[in-house]
Design a protein around this motif. Sequence first.
Motif, PDB file in Angstrom:
ATOM      1  N   VAL A  33       1.302  -1.376   0.340  1.00 38.47           N
ATOM      2  CA  VAL A  33      -0.051   0.132   0.044  1.00 38.47           C
ATOM      3  C   VAL A  33       1.033   1.057   0.374  1.00 38.47           C
ATOM      4  N   GLN A  34       0.394   2.663  -0.558  1.00 40.97           N
ATOM      5  CA  GLN A  34       1.152   3.713  -0.893  1.00 40.97           C
ATOM      6  C   GLN A  34       1.235   4.548   0.496  1.00 40.97           C
ATOM      7  N   ALA A  35       2.194   4.751   0.844  1.00 39.09           N
ATOM      8  CA  ALA A  35       1.667   5.996   2.163  1.00 39.09           C
ATOM      9  C   ALA A  35       0.553   6.934   1.901  1.00 39.09           C
ATOM     10  N   GLY A  36       0.124   6.885   3.566  1.00 33.41           N
ATOM     11  CA  GLY A  36      -1.080   7.502   3.618  1.00 33.41           C
ATOM     12  C   GLY A  36      -2.035   6.983   3.605  1.00 33.41           C
ATOM     13  N   GLY A  37      -1.849   5.734   2.736  1.00 29.92           N
ATOM     14  CA  GLY A  37      -3.299   4.916   2.438  1.00 29.92           C
ATOM     15  C   GLY A  37      -3.734   3.723   3.589  1.00 29.92           C
ATOM     16  N   SER A  38      -4.727   3.257   3.095  1.00 35.74           N
ATOM     17  CA  SER A  38      -5.316   1.829   4.264  1.00 35.74           C
ATOM     18  C   SER A  38      -5.322   0.657   3.752  1.00 35.74           C
ATOM     19  N   LYS A  56       2.195   4.465   7.286  1.00 32.55           N
ATOM     20  CA  LYS A  56       3.853   5.280   7.031  1.00 32.55           C
ATOM     21  C   LYS A  56       4.729   3.603   6.685  1.00 32.55           C
ATOM     22  N   ALA A  57       6.040   5.033   6.020  1.00 35.11           N
ATOM     23  CA  ALA A  57       6.665   4.267   5.821  1.00 35.11           C
ATOM     24  C   ALA A  57       7.273   2.714   7.115  1.00 35.11           C
ATOM     25  N   GLU A  58       7.520   3.127   8.234  1.00 36.59           N
ATOM     26  CA  GLU A  58       7.522   2.520   9.533  1.00 36.59           C
ATOM     27  C   GLU A  58       6.892   1.650  10.095  1.00 36.59           C
TER      28      GLU A  58
END
Length: 126
Positions: free
Chosen positions: A12-17, A87-89
């Motif tokens: 999933v892209q950052a900011g996604g769910s 987030k990426a983390e």
Amino acid sequence: QAQLHESGGGLVQAGGSLSLSCAASQLTFEHYAMGWFRQTPGKAREFVAAITWSGDVTMYADSVKGRFTVSRDNAKNTVSLQMSNLKAENTGDYYCAVRLGSGDYYYTGEYEYDYWGQGMKITVSE
């Protein structure tokens, strides 16, 4: 012996769910708490979220508060983790876990749980 099966992982892209689900089977105990943990290479599993048997009380790691929501459906023996604003983390292998026993408690320690799922990978890209 109890078995846990997770589903819903992926990219999933950052900011996604993303929504994770964990189904428990062959549980002989009537009451059990459930939790979610994350693990990255070379590190120990870290606590993400937990929920009591009744579902009335939940606990989250500080890093995910306000973004993740844990819930359960005891009729279906499932626990879910709804993750938003990822987030990426948050990348890692996610595991669900079961703690057997009476009472309505939650648990945040890895060694407090009795059974674990096989884990599934979540990758959050920038």
